[in-house]
Design an enzyme around this catalytic site. Structure first.
Site, PDB file in Angstrom:
ATOM      1  N   LYS A   1       0.834  -1.202   0.000  1.00 56.89           N
ATOM      2  CA  LYS A   1       0.000   0.000   0.000  1.00 56.89           C
ATOM      3  C   LYS A   1       0.873   1.258   0.000  1.00 56.89           C
ATOM      4  O   LYS A   1       0.634   2.196  -0.759  1.00 56.89           O
ATOM      5  CB  LYS A   1      -0.930   0.000   1.205  1.00 56.89           C
ATOM      6  CG  LYS A   1      -1.871   1.199   1.261  1.00 56.89           C
ATOM      7  CD  LYS A   1      -2.743   1.185   2.514  1.00 56.89           C
ATOM      8  CE  LYS A   1      -3.728   0.044   2.498  1.00 56.89           C
ATOM      9  NZ  LYS A   1      -4.680   0.122   3.645  1.00 56.89           N
TER      10      LYS A   1
ATOM     11  N   GLU B   1      10.262  -5.227   4.008  1.00 58.91           N
ATOM     12  CA  GLU B   1      10.552  -6.512   3.355  1.00 58.91           C
ATOM     13  C   GLU B   1      10.201  -6.466   1.874  1.00 58.91           C
ATOM     14  O   GLU B   1      10.952  -6.940   1.014  1.00 58.91           O
ATOM     15  CB  GLU B   1       9.759  -7.642   4.037  1.00 58.91           C
ATOM     16  CG  GLU B   1      10.131  -7.872   5.498  1.00 58.91           C
ATOM     17  CD  GLU B   1       9.261  -7.105   6.467  1.00 58.91           C
ATOM     18  OE1 GLU B   1       9.171  -7.509   7.634  1.00 58.91           O
ATOM     19  OE2 GLU B   1       8.660  -6.078   6.041  1.00 58.91           O
TER      20      GLU B   1
ATOM     21  N   HIS C   1      -0.073 -38.519  11.651  1.00 56.22           N
ATOM     22  CA  HIS C   1       1.192 -39.170  11.981  1.00 56.22           C
ATOM     23  C   HIS C   1       2.134 -38.188  12.688  1.00 56.22           C
ATOM     24  O   HIS C   1       3.347 -38.414  12.723  1.00 56.22           O
ATOM     25  CB  HIS C   1       1.830 -39.731  10.712  1.00 56.22           C
ATOM     26  CG  HIS C   1       0.940 -40.703   9.996  1.00 56.22           C
ATOM     27  ND1 HIS C   1       0.928 -42.045  10.280  1.00 56.22           N
ATOM     28  CD2 HIS C   1       0.014 -40.507   9.030  1.00 56.22           C
ATOM     29  CE1 HIS C   1       0.034 -42.646   9.509  1.00 56.22           C
ATOM     30  NE2 HIS C   1      -0.534 -41.739   8.753  1.00 56.22           N
TER      31      HIS C   1
END
Length: 551
Positions: free
Chosen positions: A208, A214, A386
């Protein structure tokens, strides 16, 4: 008038009393007492069937849920949300992600601007652009069609589009592949671009402000990669587009203004999937399917507004989680999709819920004395069976689960989907039904174990049951269903925020993290920068980093 928390209400006290009455009743008994329990405790809308019968609820519980919802005035707050009233009180803004997918051409004026027209214009801009990419009309610097899309964004500019793009992979066109870069870790950037070629790669810079650290750093790295691999400065506009409200910065980067797609302050990042933030998704599945995604979300919006409480999926799911968090002391909620393509959904819902409802003060700033929000986590079934499902069944932590499963697979292989579906139902049943000590002893006795062995092993085989879970069932994971599913969770989060009287549309903890990160970043890059303002731990670690950089 002084702030009165919901916990002081008669509706809350009635639920506390009811909890004391019902909490000791085994879920298996509720099923045996009511042969029609599943029918009585399920609802459906927009292609999603919700079976919530494996929760500690009765018809009396639903009455009390509805009383609490009425006490919190959810219907009035829902109207405020959809009508564009200021619901983000700390930032004095509406939150109009629902307007992005509204299929009615009804004017909605915010600050003197008809945003319905702006949204329609943005969708037209997206459609024109997607058509040019998918037809091969848009070409790179040496005349090659674009075949790889790399979205550079973070947070809501990454998690939602990535999760839904993966969820709808069966609808991808074979000519356009999509990749996502979010992390500032250079390893992610390197891994994504190492097999790409600049002549047929398009980067979408989704920010924006066009200044998110980053995103901007990765955008600069992408530009350097493009130029370093033979791309030409004069043709940057053919390989970079932006989704941003900062047109000036995007143009300074080299992006043509015609290829800057809008963002608006009245849409929060984690709710922005339906806006041009969804451009990478539209480029892979096409605008017709993107429209179907919006259709599904709009159908859920209408259901949320119109359906009575006992048939209202978002309201029911919100109250069920409030029931678990505030009355049964659950601290986390697992999202387990039994569909490989939905494996990214838990991460998106994690941000949606934890960033929205991870708050400790009310809308008035008063401290909250009860838990808000849950730790959201999960992964694809049946892999988790699992791994962490053991804790669901026999652990000391209460972890309610949403199981999400389609009746049909996009990719049928032999009897795989039969087994997958059976696994989903079995996990849901074991959580609810469990295994008693008597049942464990009987099993061991019938298999020839001695009484001494039985006394040692039977307690270890006991599964308490009474672990709440929902089944969200669909026919198939289509764009409409995915749109409805994400919208369902958005509205669930909103309902909970109303119950808890918190603002789900700000994120001040995130903002502080960014600010401190910038300060520490300055100290890392410049050894002359003072670090005395930091605690001793941070100072020590900065010194170690500087030493590693040979400062």
């Amino acid at each position: 008038m002084a702030y009165q928390p919901i916990t002081h209400s008669g509706a809350w006290h009635a639920l506390q009393k009811h909890h004391a009455e019902i909490s000791s009743t085994p879920l298996r008994d509720l099923f045996s007492d009511d042969p029609r329990r599943q029918e009585n405790f399920s609802a459906q809308a927009a292609g999603i069937h919700l079976d919530y019968s494996k929760n500690p609820v009765t018809s009396a519980t639903l009455e009390l849920f509805e009383h609490l919802a009425d006490t919190a005035n959810i219907k009035r707050q829902t109207s405020a949300l959809f009508n564009g009233e200021v619901v983000n009180l700390s930032e004095n803004r509406p939150a109009l992600h629902t307007a992005l997918r509204c299929r009615k051409n009804k004017p909605l004026v915010i600050d003197g601007v008809n945003i319905t027209t702006e949204i329609a214009d943005a969708l037209k801009q997206m459609r024109h652009f997607v058509s040019k990419i998918q037809s091969g009309q848009w070409q790179g610097y040496n005349g090659k069609a674009i075949r790889h899309i790399v979205n550079i964004g973070i947070g809501g500019s990454y998690l939602g589009p990535m999760a839904v793009a993966e969820a709808l992979r069966p609808y991808w066109t074979h000519d356009v592949q999509c990749h996502f870069i979010a992390n500032i870790d250079g390893s992610e950037f390197t891994e994504i671009v190492k097999n790409l070629h600049p002549e047929n790669t398009l980067f979408i810079i989704a920010s924006k402000s066009f200044g998110t650290q980053e995103t901007l750093k990765n955008a600069i790295a992408a530009k350097a990669w493009y130029l370093g691999k033979g791309g030409e400065e004069a043709h940057i506009d053919k390989h970079f587009v932006a989704v941003s409200s900062n047109i000036l910065k995007a143009k300074q980067f080299g992006i043509d203004e015609a290829n800057i797609f809008p963002m608006w302050d009245w849409v929060g990042g984690r709710y922005s999937l339906w806006s041009p933030i969804g451009l990478p998704l539209a480029l892979t599945i096409g605008m017709d399917n993107f429209d179907r995604l919006l259709d599904g979300a709009h159908a859920m919006d209408n259901h949320f507004i119109d359906a009575p409480f006992k048939q209202n999926l978002p309201a029911l799911m919100a109250m069920l989680q409030v029931w678990q968090i505030n009355f049964f002391s659950a601290q986390s909620q697992a999202i387990i999709p039994y569909d490989h393509c939905l494996r990214g959904l838990p991460a998106h819902l994690q941000q949606l819920e934890m960033e929205s409802n991870g708050k400790r003060v009310s809308q008035t700033g008063a401290p909250i004395q009860h838990d808000t929000g849950a730790i959201i986590w999960g992964g694809a079934g049946s892999n988790g069976q699992h791994a962490y499902h053991q804790l669901f069944h026999q652990g000391t932590h209460i972890v309610p689960v949403d199981f999400i499963v389609p009746l049909q697979s996009h990719n049928p292989v032999n009897d795989h989907h039969d087994i997958l579906f059976a696994n989903c139902l079995s996990q849901s049943r074991v959580m609810m039904h469990g295994k008693t000590l008597a049942e464990a002893e009987s099993e061991l006795r019938s298999s020839g174990h001695s009484e001494q062995q039985i006394s040692q092993l039977a307690p270890q085989k006991v599964i308490p049951g009474n672990r709440s879970n929902n089944i969200l069932l669909t026919d198939k994971m289509t764009p409409q269903v995915i749109g409805a599913l994400v919208a369902l969770y958005e509205h669930k989060v909103f309902c909970q925020s109303v119950i808890w009287d918190i603002n789900p549309f700000d994120q001040w903890g995130v903002e502080l993290g960014k600010q401190i990160g910038d300060d520490i970043g300055d100290a890392l890059s410049d050894p002359q920068t003072s670090i005395t303002q930091f605690d001793s731990s941070t100072q020590s670690l900065i010194k170690k980093y500087r030493a590693a950089k040979n400062y």
